[in-house]
Every structure is written in structure tokens, then in C-alpha cells.
Design an enzyme around this catalytic site. Structure first.
Site, mmCIF file in Angstrom:
data_model
loop_
_atom_site.group_PDB
_atom_site.id
_atom_site.type_symbol
_atom_site.label_atom_id
_atom_site.label_comp_id
_atom_site.label_asym_id
_atom_site.label_seq_id
_atom_site.Cartn_x
_atom_site.Cartn_y
_atom_site.Cartn_z
ATOM 1 N N GLN A 1 40.041 39.670 54.806
ATOM 2 C CA GLN A 1 39.028 40.160 53.870
ATOM 3 C C GLN A 1 39.377 39.829 52.430
ATOM 4 O OE1 GLN A 1 37.706 44.179 54.596
ATOM 5 N NE2 GLN A 1 37.029 44.443 52.492
ATOM 6 N N CYS B 1 40.435 44.942 64.729
ATOM 7 C CA CYS B 1 41.862 44.850 65.038
ATOM 8 C C CYS B 1 42.585 46.148 64.684
ATOM 9 C CB CYS B 1 42.508 43.662 64.332
ATOM 10 S SG CYS B 1 42.363 43.699 62.533
ATOM 11 N N CYS C 1 38.839 38.103 62.214
ATOM 12 C CA CYS C 1 40.174 38.220 61.655
ATOM 13 C C CYS C 1 41.038 37.071 62.169
ATOM 14 C CB CYS C 1 40.765 39.564 62.080
ATOM 15 S SG CYS C 1 42.538 39.694 61.926
ATOM 16 N N GLU C 2 41.729 36.394 61.258
ATOM 17 C CA GLU C 2 42.527 35.243 61.665
ATOM 18 C C GLU C 2 43.801 35.637 62.417
ATOM 19 O OE1 GLU C 2 45.257 34.167 57.793
ATOM 20 O OE2 GLU C 2 43.240 33.333 57.884
ATOM 21 N N HIS C 3 44.174 36.902 62.351
ATOM 22 C CA HIS C 3 45.400 37.339 63.017
ATOM 23 C C HIS C 3 45.204 37.612 64.506
ATOM 24 C CE1 HIS C 3 46.418 38.852 58.743
ATOM 25 N NE2 HIS C 3 46.881 37.634 58.921
ATOM 26 N N HIS C 4 44.033 38.171 64.858
ATOM 27 C CA HIS C 4 43.786 38.526 66.258
ATOM 28 C C HIS C 4 42.488 37.927 66.802
ATOM 29 C CE1 HIS C 4 46.220 41.871 64.513
ATOM 30 N NE2 HIS C 4 46.941 41.629 65.585
ATOM 31 N N HIS D 1 37.435 46.840 60.559
ATOM 32 C CA HIS D 1 38.160 45.798 61.278
ATOM 33 C C HIS D 1 38.468 46.248 62.698
ATOM 34 C CE1 HIS D 1 39.265 43.265 57.652
ATOM 35 N NE2 HIS D 1 38.745 44.350 57.116
#
Length: 198
Positions: A128, A158, A87-90, A156
Site C-alpha cells: 500500500q 493477509c 499484496c506482493e508478499h502473499h 488487507h
């Protein structure tokens, strides 16, 4: 020995990442000289390069090198393609399965190339929704089939390990082009993969 698998890493990139991981470990209060941790920065640096190798790969080329003229014009489905991404956020993992179908329009592609396309885009920092779109558009623009469909179901970390901490949640995304925009064709595809969708 007839075959030997070997991973290769860019030394400069590895050294830079290794120092960054040392800083991270020290920043969270870890003793980087501890026996179990002392080699972790190097291992983590190599792992991150492996997990993001998709940036150095070209999905279009992979497909183009395995396209063959063929008159077959019925649906081709490859389902249960395992995928692992970050995941690019976390920068935490998400993983699951992709299901791909296409209707040839004069060309077919080697079946192993569809999972390779999934890997190219999954081995990048992702969400995703974009992963689904990237796979769909690459196949559609390269093969130029009569139709293409992609469904991904993933969990996920996250959402499971932090934040809302919902361990039993799964996310399903889909994309359809061409003939799969017709409800009957789409339903045929969804029925073929329905045993895998919850």
C-alpha cells in the site's frame, strides 16, 4: 449490437499459468479431475492476468491524453475511488478507497483518468505504501500541478485471513506534494474527505 465487451488473453501466457495452477492444486492435495476443479486452472490463469493487467498499462500516457488547458486554480478532489490490489508478499487481496486532490497549474485532466491511474498501479503486485507513492508521483510529474495529495485506506486479507488474523484493522497511507505540504491546504483536503476516514 452497437457495443460488445470482450476480454482477450495471451494464449501462451494463459497455458503456462494454467499448468502452474494445476501444479499448485495437486501440490495442496486437490483432485484436478474433480468436476468443480477441472476448469479452475484456466479460470485462475485468466483471473491472474486480469488482476495484474497494470503491468501492461502506462499511467502517464492515460493522463497526457486527457490534459486540457484551463485557468481554474482551485482544489479538485476525487474521493471514494474503489481500489483492488494484490499484496506482493502473499498474493492475497487488499482493497479500499483512494482519495486524490490536485491544484491545477494551467492544465486540468479528465476526471475519469484519476481512477484509471489508481487502477494502473493497483493492478500489480503491490504494497500500500508504494501504491500511494506511485499514484502521487505519476500525477505530480505528469500534470505538474501546484500541489497533489493522495490518501488510501485499505484492509488487507493477509492480515485478516492468516498471520495475526485481525479482522477489524485498516491501514491508512498518505502523500502530499507542493501546496499540500502547507498545513492549511492539507487540512482543507483532509476535512473534505474526513467523512470517509475512520
Amino acid at each position: 449490437m452497437a457495443y460488445k465487451f470482450k476480454e482477450e488473453y495471451n494464449i501462451e501466457v494463459t497455458d503456462g499459468l494454467q499448468q502452474n495452477y494445476k501444479n499448485i492444486l495437486e501440490g495442496i492435495g486437490e483432485d484436478i479431475s474433480r468436476e468443480g476443479i477441472e476448469n479452475t486452472p484456466e479460470r485462475a490463469a485468466k483471473a491472474m492476468q486480469f488482476l495484474t493487467q497494470g503491468y501492461k498499462m502506462d499511467a502517464k500516457t492515460i493522463l497526457e491524453k486527457a490534459m486540457f488547458k484551463e485557468s481554474y486554480d482551485e482544489m479538485v478532489v476525487v474521493k471514494d475511488i474503489e481500489l483492488y490490489s494484490l499484496c506482493e508478499h502473499h498474493m492475497l487481496p487488499f482493497f479500499g478507497k483512494a482519495h486524490i486532490a490536485y491544484i491545477p497549474n494551467g492544465h486540468i485532466v479528465g476526471l475519469s483518468k484519476l481512477p484509471r491511474v489508481v487502477d494502473v498501479f493497483a493492478r500489480r503486485l503491490q504494497v500500500q505504501e508504494r501504491l500511494t507513492h506511485d499514484i502521487l508521483e505519476c500525477i505530480n510529474n505528469t500534470l505538474k500541478p501546484k500541489g497533489v495529495a493522495v490518501v488510501i485506506e485499505a484492509v488487507h486479507m493477509c492480515m485478516m485471513m492468516r498471520g495475526v488474523q485481525k479482522q477489524n484493522s485498516a491501514t491508512t497511507t498518505s502523500g502530499f506534494r507542493g501546496q499540500f505540504e502547507k498545513i492549511e491546504t492539507r487540512n482543507e483536503f483532509l476535512k473534505l474527505i474526513s467523512s470517509d476516514l475512520k
